[in-house]
Design an enzyme around this catalytic site. Structure first.
Site, PDB file in Angstrom:
ATOM      1  N   VAL A  96       0.872  -1.184   0.000  1.00  0.00           N
ATOM      2  CA  VAL A  96       0.000   0.000   0.000  1.00  0.00           C
ATOM      3  C   VAL A  96       0.905   1.229   0.000  1.00  0.00           C
ATOM      4  CG1 VAL A  96      -1.809   1.274   1.211  1.00  0.00           C
ATOM      5  CG2 VAL A  96      -1.816  -1.235   1.263  1.00  0.00           C
ATOM      6  N   HIS A 100       3.172   3.649   6.223  1.00  0.00           N
ATOM      7  CA  HIS A 100       2.500   3.141   7.424  1.00  0.00           C
ATOM      8  C   HIS A 100       3.516   2.408   8.275  1.00  0.00           C
ATOM      9  CE1 HIS A 100       2.033   0.436   3.973  1.00  0.00           C
ATOM     10  NE2 HIS A 100       2.211  -0.566   4.820  1.00  0.00           N
ATOM     11  N   HIS A 102       4.020  -0.470  10.723  1.00  0.00           N
ATOM     12  CA  HIS A 102       3.433  -1.682  11.318  1.00  0.00           C
ATOM     13  C   HIS A 102       3.860  -1.729  12.783  1.00  0.00           C
ATOM     14  CE1 HIS A 102       2.400  -3.979   7.552  1.00  0.00           C
ATOM     15  NE2 HIS A 102       3.330  -3.188   7.039  1.00  0.00           N
TER      16      HIS A 102
HETATM   17  P1  AMP Z   1       2.710  -3.304   3.424  1.00  0.00           P
HETATM   18  O1  AMP Z   1       2.767  -4.660   2.758  1.00  0.00           O
HETATM   19  O2  AMP Z   1       3.870  -3.006   4.302  1.00  0.00           O
HETATM   20  O3  AMP Z   1       2.440  -2.219   2.402  1.00  0.00           O
HETATM   21  O4  AMP Z   1       1.480  -3.370   4.413  1.00  0.00           O
HETATM   22  C1  AMP Z   1       0.173  -3.140   4.033  1.00  0.00           C
HETATM   23  C2  AMP Z   1      -0.680  -3.663   5.148  1.00  0.00           C
HETATM   24  O5  AMP Z   1      -1.975  -3.118   5.032  1.00  0.00           O
HETATM   25  C3  AMP Z   1      -0.832  -5.181   5.148  1.00  0.00           C
HETATM   26  O6  AMP Z   1      -0.360  -5.713   6.377  1.00  0.00           O
HETATM   27  C4  AMP Z   1      -2.331  -5.392   4.959  1.00  0.00           C
HETATM   28  O7  AMP Z   1      -2.824  -6.503   5.671  1.00  0.00           O
HETATM   29  C5  AMP Z   1      -2.896  -4.082   5.458  1.00  0.00           C
HETATM   30  N1  AMP Z   1      -4.188  -3.715   4.909  1.00  0.00           N
HETATM   31  C6  AMP Z   1      -4.539  -3.688   3.604  1.00  0.00           C
HETATM   32  N2  AMP Z   1      -5.811  -3.265   3.482  1.00  0.00           N
HETATM   33  C7  AMP Z   1      -6.268  -3.023   4.734  1.00  0.00           C
HETATM   34  C8  AMP Z   1      -7.514  -2.568   5.274  1.00  0.00           C
HETATM   35  N3  AMP Z   1      -8.562  -2.293   4.471  1.00  0.00           N
HETATM   36  N4  AMP Z   1      -7.635  -2.436   6.606  1.00  0.00           N
HETATM   37  C9  AMP Z   1      -6.593  -2.735   7.405  1.00  0.00           C
HETATM   38  N5  AMP Z   1      -5.387  -3.149   6.970  1.00  0.00           N
HETATM   39  C10 AMP Z   1      -5.231  -3.301   5.647  1.00  0.00           C
END
Ligand code: AMP
Length: 123
Positions: A96, A100, A102
């Site tokens: 995404v 963010h 984690h």
């Molecule tokens: P990354 O792979 O570091 O970009 O992390 C993206 C994170 O966003 C992943 O851990 C997903 O599970 C999480 N994610 C994607 N869509 C949503 C959503 N609608 N609500 C909560 N978490 C999400």
């Protein structure tokens, strides 16, 4: 930068389990948790990747760690310990494109993330 799913969460256009909000940041549970506790802390300002952090964004990005620790203390896992991770681009595993942090907690976490087992699975 175009809107991502996280902008929609900020704007309450799609649901999320929001656990914290202030003028700069929002925190909500990860939809696909990788630990007993797994939530994301995001800036309200959409910044695509760590590579796109501008000089004037430094306080916003630092604020994400502050919020992570604040929630950890409130939820009672600060002393036990936790991990924060911010992935960048393809090799970092970013999916995404709105930065963010984690926050993972609730069990001892393995390190390093790139193990021999994972290496052979990817080859
Ligand atoms: P990354 O792979 O570091 O970009 O992390 C993206 C994170 O966003 C992943 O851990 C997903 O599970 C999480 N994610 C994607 N869509 C949503 C959503 N609608 N609500 C909560 N978490 C999400």
């Amino acid at each position: 930068m175009s809107d991502t799913i996280f902008t929609k969460i900020i704007n309450r256009e799609i649901p999320a389990e929001i656990i914290y909000e202030d003028e700069l940041a929002l925190a909500f549970s990860d939809i696909n948790p990788q630990a007993p506790v797994h939530f994301l802390v995001i800036p309200k300002k959409p910044i695509a990747t760590i590579n796109d952090i501008a000089e004037e964004d430094r306080h916003v990005v630092g604020h994400l760690s502050y919020v992570a620790a604040k929630i950890a203390a409130e939820k009672g896992f600060a002393e036990e310990g936790f991990r924060t991770v911010m992935n960048c681009n393809e090799f970092g595993g970013q999916t995404v494109y709105h930065i963010h942090l984690h926050v993972l907690a609730g069990k001892p976490l393995g390190w390093p993330p790139y193990t021999d087992k994972l290496k052979s699975a990817l080859e």
